[in-house]
Design a protein around this motif. Structure first.
Motif, PDB file in Angstrom:
ATOM      1  N   LYS A 111      25.061 -41.792  55.246  1.00  0.00           N
ATOM      2  CA  LYS A 111      26.236 -40.932  55.354  1.00  0.00           C
ATOM      3  C   LYS A 111      27.429 -41.572  54.648  1.00  0.00           C
ATOM      4  CE  LYS A 111      25.092 -38.400  59.568  1.00  0.00           C
ATOM      5  NZ  LYS A 111      25.477 -38.095  60.966  1.00  0.00           N
ATOM      6  N   THR A 129      30.531 -34.024  49.206  1.00  0.00           N
ATOM      7  CA  THR A 129      29.256 -34.110  49.905  1.00  0.00           C
ATOM      8  C   THR A 129      29.301 -35.233  50.922  1.00  0.00           C
ATOM      9  OG1 THR A 129      26.854 -34.028  49.594  1.00  0.00           O
ATOM     10  CG2 THR A 129      28.077 -35.671  48.278  1.00  0.00           C
ATOM     11  N   ASN A 131      26.499 -37.356  51.967  1.00  0.00           N
ATOM     12  CA  ASN A 131      25.458 -38.371  51.990  1.00  0.00           C
ATOM     13  C   ASN A 131      25.267 -38.951  50.598  1.00  0.00           C
ATOM     14  OD1 ASN A 131      22.715 -39.687  52.342  1.00  0.00           O
ATOM     15  ND2 ASN A 131      22.991 -38.778  54.370  1.00  0.00           N
ATOM     16  N   SER A 134      22.744 -36.946  48.163  1.00  0.00           N
ATOM     17  CA  SER A 134      23.245 -35.747  47.481  1.00  0.00           C
ATOM     18  C   SER A 134      24.307 -36.116  46.452  1.00  0.00           C
ATOM     19  CB  SER A 134      23.784 -34.737  48.493  1.00  0.00           C
ATOM     20  OG  SER A 134      24.658 -35.343  49.424  1.00  0.00           O
ATOM     21  N   SER A 157      17.410 -31.939  53.946  1.00  0.00           N
ATOM     22  CA  SER A 157      18.562 -31.484  54.729  1.00  0.00           C
ATOM     23  C   SER A 157      19.593 -30.733  53.900  1.00  0.00           C
ATOM     24  CB  SER A 157      19.227 -32.675  55.423  1.00  0.00           C
ATOM     25  OG  SER A 157      19.492 -33.713  54.502  1.00  0.00           O
ATOM     26  N   PHE A 158      19.612 -30.936  52.574  1.00  0.00           N
ATOM     27  CA  PHE A 158      20.588 -30.236  51.741  1.00  0.00           C
ATOM     28  C   PHE A 158      20.332 -28.734  51.679  1.00  0.00           C
ATOM     29  CE2 PHE A 158      17.105 -30.647  48.813  1.00  0.00           C
ATOM     30  CZ  PHE A 158      17.214 -29.561  47.954  1.00  0.00           C
ATOM     31  N   TYR A 163      27.528 -28.539  56.073  1.00  0.00           N
ATOM     32  CA  TYR A 163      28.039 -29.744  55.427  1.00  0.00           C
ATOM     33  C   TYR A 163      27.554 -29.873  53.983  1.00  0.00           C
ATOM     34  CZ  TYR A 163      29.364 -31.141  60.138  1.00  0.00           C
ATOM     35  OH  TYR A 163      29.929 -31.181  61.387  1.00  0.00           O
ATOM     36  N   TYR A 164      26.402 -29.278  53.687  1.00  0.00           N
ATOM     37  CA  TYR A 164      25.852 -29.368  52.331  1.00  0.00           C
ATOM     38  C   TYR A 164      26.151 -28.131  51.498  1.00  0.00           C
ATOM     39  CZ  TYR A 164      23.367 -33.625  53.619  1.00  0.00           C
ATOM     40  OH  TYR A 164      23.072 -34.908  54.021  1.00  0.00           O
ATOM     41  N   PHE A 167      27.696 -28.986  48.141  1.00  0.00           N
ATOM     42  CA  PHE A 167      26.681 -29.590  47.263  1.00  0.00           C
ATOM     43  C   PHE A 167      25.765 -28.517  46.680  1.00  0.00           C
ATOM     44  CE2 PHE A 167      22.273 -31.272  47.028  1.00  0.00           C
ATOM     45  CZ  PHE A 167      22.440 -32.106  45.927  1.00  0.00           C
ATOM     46  N   ARG A 168      25.335 -27.567  47.540  1.00  0.00           N
ATOM     47  CA  ARG A 168      24.478 -26.486  47.038  1.00  0.00           C
ATOM     48  C   ARG A 168      25.213 -25.680  45.963  1.00  0.00           C
ATOM     49  NH1 ARG A 168      23.307 -26.179  52.596  1.00  0.00           N
ATOM     50  NH2 ARG A 168      24.596 -24.338  52.921  1.00  0.00           N
TER      51      ARG A 168
END
Length: 459
Positions: A111, A129, A131, A134, A157-158, A163-164, A167-168
């Motif tokens: 993290k 992001t 982590n 990612s 998990s992404f 939280y992601y 990032f996505r």
């Protein structure tokens, strides 16, 4: 992973960030030296911070230098996140990195603190992001030339969760997903690592036009039972999904939940809330009681639920059965009533990911309040119980095979979070009540009965 890259005859600039001893680069270079790629020249940039590994990394890469002019390597003993961010922002104090044609990654998993130097560096280049894994993938995409390819093995998990989401968005706006490989058994593929979530191998193409996605699966790392199918992108990321969850279908069979017009409501539409059980036992240790008594309230753990029903109290249970009911604990308790609960954690290889049960107030005699421990998700209405048939209807629906399959398409954890349940689609409130009334009349239900009833509802 090396085999997922397409052949090419151009000069190759390969990025291996978090290279370790160089296993991934070696796989890529082995394939090249054996004629699997037609690159005229390969240059490797390998990043590794651990000084204990750098010597081995250098030895690994040296084997591919046959005193020819077609291979070179650069080993960077520095922090990849800072080096990449500085290069992308044109920092005067760092060496610029030329764009890569290929990247192969097994990034670290840790993290990132919201106030850390890493988080600040990532924000400078528009990456938000939580982590390291990612962050590495996002930076690799940013550092890759148009039509360049990125192959990474990362936790799944992404694919979902708020939280992601940034990032996505970052990835989907800059690259096309070409291939995803899912290991269906965590225990077999990663038996030495104690993995609590599925890992996925993903291949991205920088700036590619998104088309169908190849999805392959295998039970373990021998790939002996490899299966491969192709899916339209709208089955990977649903067009109307604002969260942009990434689904990983493992069967060509259409999913009942996704196809049904009758199953399209969120919990918010239904006036139902779901919350993580509010009693965190180690914080309320002084108030816990092994068995119920005067001045206590029932305390429910996952161990109190089996076969969809509640057993309480359980003598000899390792967990307490009760919590003191007083001014200090009152705010953590719910009024006695009918609730639907889902365990937050399943064991690694458990057949079902979602396991729902009904809390029946008749189990608790004259106790007016109930405690739900933190390892449960609780469906309620404004922290009060549900109508009896609605609680049963929710449990029946959540225990269907179709729901479990749909959930696994975007969740690779052994954990089922309240957030995940909030994003799911449900039948209407009236349909759930009818489903619950039917279940109450039937008594004990088989999986076949449950699935058959859902098929009727979804038709």
């Amino acid at each position: 992973m090396a085999g997922l890259f397409a052949d090419g005859d151009e000069c190759c600039r390969l990025l291996d960030a978090g290279a370790g001893i160089g296993s991934l680069s070696a796989a890529f270079l082995d394939r090249w030296r054996q004629g699997g790629f037609r690159f005229s020249q390969v240059e490797v940039d390998a990043f590794e911070l651990d000084s204990n590994l750098v010597k081995c990394l250098a030895q690994t890469l040296e084997k591919y230098d046959y005193k020819k002019s077609d291979f070179s390597c650069n080993i960077y003993k520095e922090d990849f996140i800072h080096a990449a961010a500085n290069s992308l922002t044109g920092s005067l104090f760092s060496e610029p990195l030329n764009l890569y044609t290929h990247a192969i990654l097994n990034p670290p998993y840790k993290k990132i603190s919201s106030h850390s130097a890493h988080r600040a560096a990532l924000r400078r280049v528009g990456i938000e992001t939580v982590n390291l894994y990612s962050a590495f993938v996002a930076l690799a995409v940013a550092l890759t030339a148009p039509n360049g390819q990125i192959v990474a093995i990362i936790p799944r998990s992404f694919c979902n969760g708020p939280y992601y989401r940034p990032f996505r968005d970052f990835i989907l706006e800059r690259a096309a997903i070409r291939h995803m490989h899912l290991f269906e058994s965590r225990r077999q593929a990663f038996k030495d690592d104690g993995v609590l979530q599925e890992n996925i191998i993903i291949r991205l193409e920088r700036g590619g036009i998104q088309g169908p996605v190849t999805v392959s699966t295998s039970t373990d790392d021998t790939f002996a039972d490899l299966t491969t199918n192709e899916y339209p992108f709208d089955q990977i990321v649903f067009p109307d999904d604002l969260e942009r969850f990434i689904h990983v279908p493992t069967s060509l069979e259409p999913n009942t939940i996704a196809l049904s017009a009758a199953i399209r409501y969120t919990l918010a539409d239904l006036g139902i809330q779901v919350s993580t059980g509010p009693v965190v036992d180690f914080r309320l240790k002084e108030h816990l009681r092994d068995m119920p008594g005067p001045g206590t309230a029932p305390l429910l753990y996952p161990g109190h639920f089996s076969g969809g029903m509640t057993t309480w109290p359980i003598e000899g249970m390792k967990k307490p059965n009760a919590i003191a009911h007083n001014a200090d604990t009152e705010k953590w308790l719910y009024p006695k009533g009918f609730y639907c609960v889902v365990r937050r954690f399943s064991s690694k290889e458990e057949k079902r990911r979602i396991i729902a049960s009904v809390v029946d107030p008749a189990t608790f005699n004259d106790y007016p309040m109930l405690g739900f421990e933190n390892h449960l998700n609780v469906f309620h209405e404004q922290k009060r119980g549900l109508p009896e048939p609605l609680a049963h209807g929710l449990a029946v629906f959540l225990n269907t095979t179709a729901v479990d399959e749909q959930f696994r398409r975007f969740n690779g954890h052994t954990q089922v979070n309240a957030t995940d349940l909030k994003t799911m689609k449900f039948p209407s409130r009236d349909d759930l009540i009818q489903l619950g009334a039917w279940a109450i009349q039937q008594g004990a239900l088989t999986q076949e009965q449950i699935d058959s009833k859902l098929a009727e509802l979804a038709a």
